[in-house]
Design an enzyme around this catalytic site. Sequence first.
Site, PDB file in Angstrom:
ATOM      1  N   GLU A  58      66.561 -18.360  48.331  1.00 40.06           N
ATOM      2  CA  GLU A  58      66.661 -19.081  47.053  1.00 40.06           C
ATOM      3  C   GLU A  58      68.068 -18.852  46.503  1.00 40.06           C
ATOM      4  O   GLU A  58      68.520 -17.711  46.377  1.00 40.06           O
ATOM      5  CB  GLU A  58      65.646 -18.538  46.040  1.00 40.06           C
ATOM      6  CG  GLU A  58      64.242 -19.059  46.244  1.00 40.06           C
ATOM      7  CD  GLU A  58      63.260 -18.527  45.207  1.00 40.06           C
ATOM      8  OE1 GLU A  58      62.426 -19.308  44.737  1.00 40.06           O
ATOM      9  OE2 GLU A  58      63.311 -17.328  44.875  1.00 40.06           O
ATOM     10  N   SER A  98      64.306 -10.421  42.509  1.00 41.68           N
ATOM     11  CA  SER A  98      63.148 -11.305  42.630  1.00 41.68           C
ATOM     12  C   SER A  98      62.887 -12.038  41.337  1.00 41.68           C
ATOM     13  O   SER A  98      62.159 -13.021  41.316  1.00 41.68           O
ATOM     14  CB  SER A  98      61.895 -10.485  42.931  1.00 41.68           C
ATOM     15  OG  SER A  98      62.084  -9.664  44.026  1.00 41.68           O
ATOM     16  N   ASN A 131      58.467 -16.871  43.435  1.00 38.86           N
ATOM     17  CA  ASN A 131      57.651 -15.867  42.747  1.00 38.86           C
ATOM     18  C   ASN A 131      56.918 -16.444  41.541  1.00 38.86           C
ATOM     19  O   ASN A 131      55.873 -15.928  41.150  1.00 38.86           O
ATOM     20  CB  ASN A 131      58.505 -14.662  42.344  1.00 38.86           C
ATOM     21  CG  ASN A 131      58.748 -13.753  43.534  1.00 38.86           C
ATOM     22  OD1 ASN A 131      57.892 -13.625  44.415  1.00 38.86           O
ATOM     23  ND2 ASN A 131      59.911 -13.141  43.597  1.00 38.86           N
TER      24      ASN A 131
END
Length: 291
Positions: free
Chosen positions: A154, A121, A193
């Site tokens: 992503e 992440s 994020n």
Amino acid sequence: MDSSTRVGVVGCGQMGAGITEVCARAGCDVTVFEIDAMTAEAGQQRVEKSLDRGVTAGKVTEEERARASAAIRYTTTLEDLADRELVVEAVIEREQDKLDVFARLDKVVTDHNAILASNTSSIPIMKLAMATSRPERVVGMHFFNPVPVLKLVELVPSLLTSDDTAARVRDFATSALGKTVIRSQDRAGFVVNSLLVPYILSAVRMAESGFASAADIDAGMVLGCAHPMGPLRLADLIGLDTIKAIAAAMYEEFKEPSYAAPPSLQRMVEAGLLGRKSGRGFYHYDPPATA
Ligand code: 3HC
């Protein structure tokens, strides 16, 4: 790479199980590694439970469900990933754990054309790539939870990722998995994020200071902004330990105060209140969610 690609997944937690499921549903042969038999069994249950949900929701036919289940092999031996063409790492969001996985994968996966992707992440892909002897084949492939439902991936090439690797991953995610791909530079947090985590941390600070209750903060964003869930319920879904780890990686990279995890989040993680997966976070869950 297409739906006949031999895929490996490392880690069958929340994200690894979702990645395993979508690859198997796409027709790929999937081998998923877990650390021991009990964790592998829990991972298999996660995948099966989600496939059941897919059938109940009318998104997956019984036949597709059976085919997907049969396409997945669970293993506790990393060497079983030797013949994979694409491996997606989805272990806990701890840099050292991920570095160890990449160093081991580099030795185990024999085909030097194979792609080693990370579902991290927030950890820079460059760091993970440098744990291998093939940085040009290492790339970020970041899925969103719940993976079978959310359409985004992503794509995060590092400074050394080859164009061919990035193109193959983009093609696989779109053509085989039916996802939409956005490309991000290799910066901690990537695109989503970097926007989402400061928002969630602001909500935690708001609850912490007594500005508003968790329920009212969430209702505000669901009813006032049509978000599918409020920030604190979303934090519970993602996992408070994961939020804390992402915030730490972003803070380390940018030193922005808005990325620092507030004390109440830190205490909750120390107390084992991790959200849905532990049965309690900002809300109570009975029983703890496994999917
Ligand atoms: N397989 C296939 N489809 C499924 C499914 C499954 N296992 N489970 C559910 N679905 C489908 C349902 O059929 C339904 O489809 P429909 O809209 O066409 O009817 C849809 O998914 C929604 O499912 P439900 O009705 O069961 O559930 P909700 O409507 O309550 O939605 C939710 C649940 C999908 C979690 C929604 O609240 C949501 O999208 N929340 C936001 C989640 C989010 O923001 N995630 C991103 C987190 S950030 C991240 O992951 C990155 C990481 O780095 C932190």
